[in-house]
Scaffold this motif. Structure first.
Motif: not given
Ligand SMILES: [Fe+2]
Length: 339
Positions: A151-152, A155, A180, A210-211, A239
Motif C-alpha cells: 500500500h505504501d 513512498k 505517495h 488507501h487514504h 493502516d
Molecule cells: Fe499510505
C-alpha cells in the motif's frame, strides 16, 4: 523480540528467525549468536534488519505470521520486488488462515528508519484478518493481501528527508507526501512494462485509494462511501491503527485501547462502519502482559483474553490472585499503565 535495523546489529545479539539469501538458501539460522563477520554478511546481502531475541521473550505472545515470512516481505519491499511481494502476500494469507487464533495481542514497537516496511507487513496481517472476518473468499484475500503489503510502495518516490523527518511536516512537504498513493499506482502500473505481467486492477485501485475517507474528506480523489474499493476501506483502518500504536521519532505510541477508541470514534466518518466493527472483534484492547488499573483501585497484569469478549480479560492482581472480569461484571478496567 525486537526488530533491529541491519546497521544497529551488534555482536552478541541472538537471531530469533532464520535469514535467507535471495536464492532462498539459509544464510544464518535462528538462535545464531551474532559475531562481526555474521553482521558483515547480513550487511553484504543488503538486509534491512533482523528479529532479535530479548530478555523478556519467554512469554512472547503467539505469532500469527512467522518472523521468517515477515523478514522476507520486509526485504522484498525494500528491493521493490513486486513479483516476490505478490508471492509473499499469498503466503501471509496462508499463514493467517492456519493460525491457531486471529486475536491481535502484540504491541510491536518499530524503530524509526525501517518503519515503512514493518508497518506494511503489520497492515497486511491485520487487513487479512479483517477480510476473513468480513467473509472474503480466498482469491479476494490474496488480492487484498497484495494491496495491503504494497500500500505504501509509492513512498519510495517521496524524498527520504520527508519520510524520516523527525518533526511535523510543512504544508509543502505534506503535499509531496500525499502523492505517495499516486506514485504507488504508477509503480504497479509500470511493472507490466518490465516483465509483461500485470498487477490486478483491484490491487492498483486499493493502493491508490488507501487514504480515502468514508465521508469523502480523504485523498487523492475525495471518493465517498462504497465508491472507495472495499480493500482500500479495510487497509485504511489497519493502516491508521498500526500507525497510532507505533512509536515514531516525532510521537509516542498510543496504547491499543486508546487506538481502538480512536477508530470507533471515527467510524462512519473516516472509516467504513462494517470494517471498523469487524476490526474490534480481532484486536485486543488489553494485550496479555500489559498492566492495568481497575475500578476497584487495584492494579494487575493481563493474563489472558477471552476471544469472544476482548474487553473482559483475566487479570493477575498484585496479591497473586487471578480476577476473571467475565465473572466479575461490576469491575472495569480504567486504564493501561505505562510502566
Ligand atoms: Fe499510505
Amino acid at each position: 523480540m525486537r526488530y533491529v535495523s541491519a546497521r544497529d546489529l551488534k555482536p552478541g545479539m541472538i537471531l530469533s528467525s532464520n535469514l535467507y539469501d535471495d536464492n532462498e538458501k539459509i544464510l544464518l539460522k535462528s538462535n545464531t549468536v551474532l559475531t562481526q563477520p555474521y553482521i558483515n554478511r547480513i550487511l553484504m546481502h543488503d538486509f534491512d534488519g533482523a528479529y532479535i531475541f530479548e530478555k523478556d521473550d519467554i512469554n512472547t505472545a503467539r505469532q500469527i505470521v512467522s518472523n521468517e515470512t515477515r523478514i522476507k516481505a520486509i526485504n522484498k519491499l525494500k528491493k521493490l520486488d513486486i513479483n516476490a511481494c505478490q508471492f509473499l502476500a499469498n503466503s501471509i494469507v496462508n499463514e493467517v488462515q492456519n493460525a491457531e487464533s486471529l486475536i491481535i495481542e502484540q504491541i510491536t514497537l518499530s524503530s524509526y528508519d525501517n518503519y515503512t516496511y514493518i508497518h506494511s507487513v503489520n497492515v497486511d496481517v491485520l487487513s487479512v484478518i479483517i477480510g476473513i472476518g468480513m467473509g472474503l473468499r480466498n482469491e479476494e484475500l490474496e488480492l487484498l493481501s497484495q494491496a495491503a503489503l504494497m500500500h505504501d510502495i509509492g513512498k519510495c518516490d517521496v524524498p527520504i528527508e520527508i519520510i524520516n523527518k523527525p518533526s511535523k511536516l510543512s504544508q509543502e512537504e505534506l503535499t509531496v507526501m500525499k502523492k505517495h498513493p499516486e506514485y504507488g499506482l504508477i509503480r504497479l502500473r509500470d511493472k507490466v512494462k518490465q516483465d509483461g505481467e500485470d498487477v490486478a486492477a483491484v490491487v492498483k485501485n486499493a493502493v491508490y485509494s488507501h487514504h480515502e475517507n468514508w465521508d469523502g474528506s480523504g485523498y487523492p480523489r475525495g471518493l465517498e462511501g462504497e465508491k472507495i474499493h472495499k480493500f482500500a476501506r479495510i487497509i485504511h483502518v489497519a493502516d491508521v491503527y498500526d500507525a497510532l500504536t507505533s512509536k515514531r521519532a516525532y510521537k509516542d505510541s498510543m496504547n491499543p485501547a486508546d487506538a481502538i477508541e480512536y477508530i470507533m470514534a471515527n467510524s462512519g466518518t473516516m472509516f467504513d462502519r462494517e470494517v471498523a466493527s469487524t476490526f474490534i472483534k480481532y484486536v485486543a484492547p488489553y494485550p496479555a502482559g500489559c498492566r492495568v488499573l481497575l475500578s476497584t483501585g487495584q492494579q494487575g497484569t493481563i493474563l489472558e483474553n477471552h476471544p469472544k469478549q476482548l474487553s473482559r480479560p483475566k487479570i493477575k492482581l498484585e496479591s497473586g490472585s487471578v480476577l476473571d472480569l467475565m465473572k466479575k461484571l461490576d469491575v472495569t478496567i480504567l486504564q493501561i499503565l505505562n510502566n
